[in-house]
Design a protein around this motif. Structure first.
Motif, short mmCIF file in Angstrom:
data_model
loop_
_atom_site.label_atom_id
_atom_site.label_comp_id
_atom_site.label_asym_id
_atom_site.label_seq_id
_atom_site.Cartn_x
_atom_site.Cartn_y
_atom_site.Cartn_z
N ARG A 32 54.22 3.89 -92.57
CA ARG A 32 55.24 3.99 -91.51
C ARG A 32 56.64 3.90 -92.10
NH1 ARG A 32 55.50 -1.33 -88.58
NH2 ARG A 32 56.46 -1.76 -90.61
N ASP A 33 56.85 2.95 -93.00
CA ASP A 33 58.18 2.75 -93.57
C ASP A 33 58.60 3.95 -94.42
OD1 ASP A 33 58.02 0.33 -92.33
OD2 ASP A 33 57.75 -0.85 -94.16
N THR A 84 47.80 -0.81 -84.49
CA THR A 84 49.09 -0.34 -83.99
C THR A 84 49.95 0.26 -85.11
OG1 THR A 84 49.98 -2.57 -84.20
CG2 THR A 84 49.13 -1.93 -82.04
N ASP A 85 49.81 -0.23 -86.33
CA ASP A 85 50.65 0.29 -87.43
C ASP A 85 50.26 1.71 -87.79
OD1 ASP A 85 52.10 -2.12 -87.69
OD2 ASP A 85 50.50 -2.98 -88.91
N GLU A 88 51.45 3.99 -84.97
CA GLU A 88 52.89 4.21 -85.03
C GLU A 88 53.25 5.18 -86.15
OE1 GLU A 88 56.95 1.52 -84.94
OE2 GLU A 88 55.21 0.74 -86.01
N ALA A 89 52.61 5.06 -87.29
CA ALA A 89 52.90 5.96 -88.41
C ALA A 89 52.62 7.41 -88.03
CB ALA A 89 52.08 5.56 -89.64
N VAL A 90 51.47 7.67 -87.42
CA VAL A 90 51.13 9.04 -87.01
C VAL A 90 52.11 9.54 -85.95
CG1 VAL A 90 49.37 10.50 -85.94
CG2 VAL A 90 48.70 8.73 -87.59
N ALA A 184 40.72 7.06 -83.56
CA ALA A 184 41.18 6.72 -82.22
C ALA A 184 42.69 6.52 -82.22
CB ALA A 184 40.47 5.46 -81.72
N GLU A 185 43.23 5.97 -83.32
CA GLU A 185 44.67 5.75 -83.40
C GLU A 185 45.44 7.06 -83.33
OE1 GLU A 185 42.84 2.08 -85.23
OE2 GLU A 185 42.42 4.23 -85.26
#
Length: 386
Positions: A32-33, A84-85, A88-90, A184-185
């Motif tokens: 993500r970063d 969640t991380d 969020e990245a996707v 699923a994320e």
């Protein structure tokens, strides 16, 4: 505690290039970063969704849209006990491959690239994070985890043949199992995109005067939201009334995805993240009634916003920008920045050059594309027309 279907950061499939992982961030937080700090992510600030950048400061850009999608995605993933991380990245990366001028620019570039495999923004996003971002000493791209890459490539579902060229090239190095569903994320990120753009296109269309509140107040789901606001806050001023109604629509979509997906996950009984990929159908979804209502909202937006006369007029102009720039760069590749010249020298014939030109144009912001077009052709289409 995470659901059994969630992706576990301690059991990832790794990165294409081995790295020592961070002592204080999970692998998905690191992904993500890296996405947030990428050049492509910053350029989203000046790439628009429907309107061209100069048309107003209040309309959504690809950057504000991506942030909104990530916020919705974290909420849904958290409620479903997913990672969640990774979600969020996707979500933050899902639009990195978009051209200037929204889908209009993509359509134009895809037609121009047909002799060399076409252009697809999801495939381009993967190309950006695996090759075009060049900041690190030991590798090209961002060297993201397999799980984040598969989410970027197939968050909308399995990718079937013929595969876009960028996906073919990377898949030979690092099999992303493109024939299966994503985690699923990643599925959460995809539906969060639907929720975000339906909501903000209603806001932006109202602000642009392309349709009225009376018109949208008759649409399914939105009618009930306006009725609830009027009953709770009689006499509320128009701007607050609009916001209160549309935030209820927003909330109803999110709640429906959470409730429907929780039930589907329980019914599927997947023991782990891989079982989700192999299931053969999505586990994250809207209910049938809400999906039908969303289709009704989409149809309205298509007719009254995406094909509105003022929008179509701008579409014609910005299509000409892309149509002019592509052959110009093909005939004069020296006009590309100097740091691209080594890639030009190594390009394999017209196909290789065309892919580089597409990379360069796709990376442009709305503003830069217009500036380059004016510089190279002498035409200012937004001022003079053609």
């Amino acid at each position: 505690m995470r659901a059994p279907q969630a992706c576990d950061p301690h059991r990832v499939r790794g990165r294409l290039f081995d790295e020592e992982e961070s002592a204080f961030r999970s692998c998905f937080q690191r992904d993500r970063d890296r996405i947030i700090h990428s050049s492509a992510f910053r350029r989203l600030k000046h790439k628009t969704q429907v309107f061209v950048e100069h048309e107003g400061d209040f309309y959504r850009t690809r950057l504000t849209h991506s942030i909104e999608v990530a916020q919705v995605a974290r909420t849904i993933a958290g409620a479903l006990d997913l990672n969640t991380d990774l979600t969020e990245a996707v979500a933050l990366a899902h639009d990195l491959g978009h051209t200037p001028f929204g889908h209009t620019g993509e359509d134009a570039l895809d037609l121009l690239m047909q002799p060399w495999g076409g252009f697809d923004h999801n495939a381009q996003a993967l190309r950006i994070v695996t090759s075009l971002e060049r900041h690190y000493a030991e590798f090209d791209g961002l060297n993201l985890t397999w799980e984040t890459l598969e989410g970027i490539a197939k968050h909308n579902g399995p990718v079937l043949s013929p595969l876009p060229q960028a996906l073919q090239e990377y898949d030979r190095l690092h099999d992303l199992e493109l024939h299966t569903h994503a985690s699923a994320e990643a599925q959460v990120a995809a539906l969060s995109d639907d929720i975000a753009y339906n909501n903000h296109d209603l806001h932006d269309g109202l602000r642009a005067g392309l349709f009225s509140e009376d018109q949208i107040a008759r649409l399914p789901m939105i009618d009930a939201a306006y009725a609830e606001v009027d009953a709770t806050y009689p006499g509320l001023d128009a701007y607050r009334r609009r916001h209160e109604a549309l935030r209820r629509v927003f909330g109803a979509m999110v709640a429906d995805v959470i409730d429907t997906s929780r039930r589907r996950m329980e019914e599927a009984g997947c023991a782990d993240a891989q079982s989700v990929r192999d299931l053969g159908r999505p586990v994250i979804a809207f209910s049938d009634p809400v999906w039908a209502q969303i289709r009704g909202i989409r149809s309205f937006l298509f007719e009254h916003m995406y094909r509105a006369p003022s929008v179509m007029e701008q579409r014609e102009k910005v299509t000409k920008v892309v149509n002019d720039l592509f052959p110009l760069y093909m005939s004069r590749p020296d006009e590309l920045p100097k740091r691209w010249h080594s890639d030009i020298a190594a390009a394999a014939g017209d196909a290789g050059l065309a892919r580089l030109v597409a990379d360069y144009i796709a990376g442009m912001t709305d503003r830069f594309a217009l500036q380059q077009h004016t510089r190279l052709t002498g035409l200012d289409l937004l001022q003079t027309g053609y």
